[in-house]
Design an enzyme around this catalytic site. Sequence first.
Site, PDB file in Angstrom:
ATOM      1  N   GLU A 151       0.812  -1.212   0.000  1.00 57.37           N
ATOM      2  CA  GLU A 151       0.000   0.000   0.000  1.00 57.37           C
ATOM      3  C   GLU A 151       0.848   1.265   0.000  1.00 57.37           C
ATOM      4  O   GLU A 151       1.927   1.312   0.591  1.00 57.37           O
ATOM      5  CB  GLU A 151      -0.963   0.018   1.185  1.00 57.37           C
ATOM      6  CG  GLU A 151      -0.314   0.037   2.545  1.00 57.37           C
ATOM      7  CD  GLU A 151      -1.342  -0.048   3.665  1.00 57.37           C
ATOM      8  OE1 GLU A 151      -2.414   0.577   3.546  1.00 57.37           O
ATOM      9  OE2 GLU A 151      -1.073  -0.754   4.646  1.00 57.37           O
ATOM     10  N   HIS A 153       0.786   4.602   1.536  1.00 55.20           N
ATOM     11  CA  HIS A 153       0.140   4.989   2.792  1.00 55.20           C
ATOM     12  C   HIS A 153       0.878   6.191   3.373  1.00 55.20           C
ATOM     13  O   HIS A 153       2.104   6.244   3.353  1.00 55.20           O
ATOM     14  CB  HIS A 153       0.214   3.785   3.745  1.00 55.20           C
ATOM     15  CG  HIS A 153      -0.519   3.931   5.030  1.00 55.20           C
ATOM     16  ND1 HIS A 153      -0.123   4.794   6.028  1.00 55.20           N
ATOM     17  CD2 HIS A 153      -1.624   3.298   5.504  1.00 55.20           C
ATOM     18  CE1 HIS A 153      -0.952   4.698   7.049  1.00 55.20           C
ATOM     19  NE2 HIS A 153      -1.871   3.791   6.762  1.00 55.20           N
ATOM     20  N   ASP A 183      -3.988   3.802  -0.444  1.00 51.29           N
ATOM     21  CA  ASP A 183      -4.706   4.115   0.789  1.00 51.29           C
ATOM     22  C   ASP A 183      -5.093   5.588   0.708  1.00 51.29           C
ATOM     23  O   ASP A 183      -4.221   6.460   0.624  1.00 51.29           O
ATOM     24  CB  ASP A 183      -3.806   3.854   2.000  1.00 51.29           C
ATOM     25  CG  ASP A 183      -4.496   4.147   3.329  1.00 51.29           C
ATOM     26  OD1 ASP A 183      -4.849   5.323   3.559  1.00 51.29           O
ATOM     27  OD2 ASP A 183      -4.664   3.214   4.122  1.00 51.29           O
ATOM     28  N   GLU A 268     -12.358   1.720   4.932  1.00 55.98           N
ATOM     29  CA  GLU A 268     -11.427   1.439   6.022  1.00 55.98           C
ATOM     30  C   GLU A 268     -11.553   2.570   7.041  1.00 55.98           C
ATOM     31  O   GLU A 268     -10.870   3.587   6.957  1.00 55.98           O
ATOM     32  CB  GLU A 268      -9.995   1.321   5.504  1.00 55.98           C
ATOM     33  CG  GLU A 268      -9.041   0.841   6.582  1.00 55.98           C
ATOM     34  CD  GLU A 268      -7.595   0.821   6.106  1.00 55.98           C
ATOM     35  OE1 GLU A 268      -6.949  -0.223   6.246  1.00 55.98           O
ATOM     36  OE2 GLU A 268      -7.112   1.852   5.599  1.00 55.98           O
TER      37      GLU A 268
END
Length: 297
Positions: A151, A153, A183, A268
């Site tokens: 990811e 992030h 993300d 999320e």
Amino acid sequence: MPKTFKYGVSLYSYTDDYGTVMGLDDMFDHVADTGATGVEILGEAHVEGYPNPSSAWLDNWFRLLDKHALEPTNMCTWVDNRITLSRNLTAEESAIELRRDLDLAHRLGFKFLRPKFGVTSEELDPDPNWSSAVERVLDLAHKYDIVICPEIHAPTPIRHPVVDGYIEFIERTGTKNFGLLIDTGIFQDRPLKHWGQHEITPEMRERLDFLNGIRVDPDDLLPIAKYIVFVQAKFHEIDDNLEDQNIPWAKVIPALQRAGYSGYLSSEYEGLRKPWLAIEQVRRQQALFRKAVDSDA
């Protein structure tokens, strides 16, 4: 340009609820209730007996998928490069962990595997052996039809050597079994009010600047569009009017569409942790997505 997406939910959203006021059955029920069709998990957190679940647990897993008409999307795992204090794992030892998790992901029906490599900097530069480890398991990923996707992030932006390294790996190997997971926390453009159960203090903001948002331009998605395979739709707070207080979805969703992305947006939730709050927050985000896409149709 695609006008819609697939919609899923990460069970990580229900952290603190799971194991206290909710079980696996409850989480599946709440995911399906949003209208989502995909379920994302953390292997170590949500698979009882990880990495070797019992037959009874597996039977219940597939029963729940059938009952709620859900499909497994992404399984999040870790490569514990720095599990010992004396040395880091070798590339082959890291590959063993990846093989273990690919085997489990395949057994559970997942098509994406997010490995979290050990990092060597505050900007999340991965352990240097990550590429050698991944290259050792590409044949297995191909056999299982699983895409390995680290990811992007916060605090790592899109325009960064970490991302360049992942893309160089894809180009060098020619693999179709490695891609980028975005993300959406990287697009945060307003400060957070809470982190977990705690109100963020001025001292925390100064020490952990990423809590204020790294404000990546959503249009930075366009040059890397062909490498994006999955989107974790990170968010922290959506109000009663379906307005996100931190993530500029009015810019992010059109950018994803211009990039040609039509895969999963997997909710999320990482906001305030209070019992049952995540359920309503996930519902709001799923409604926000549909409202935004419908208004753009």
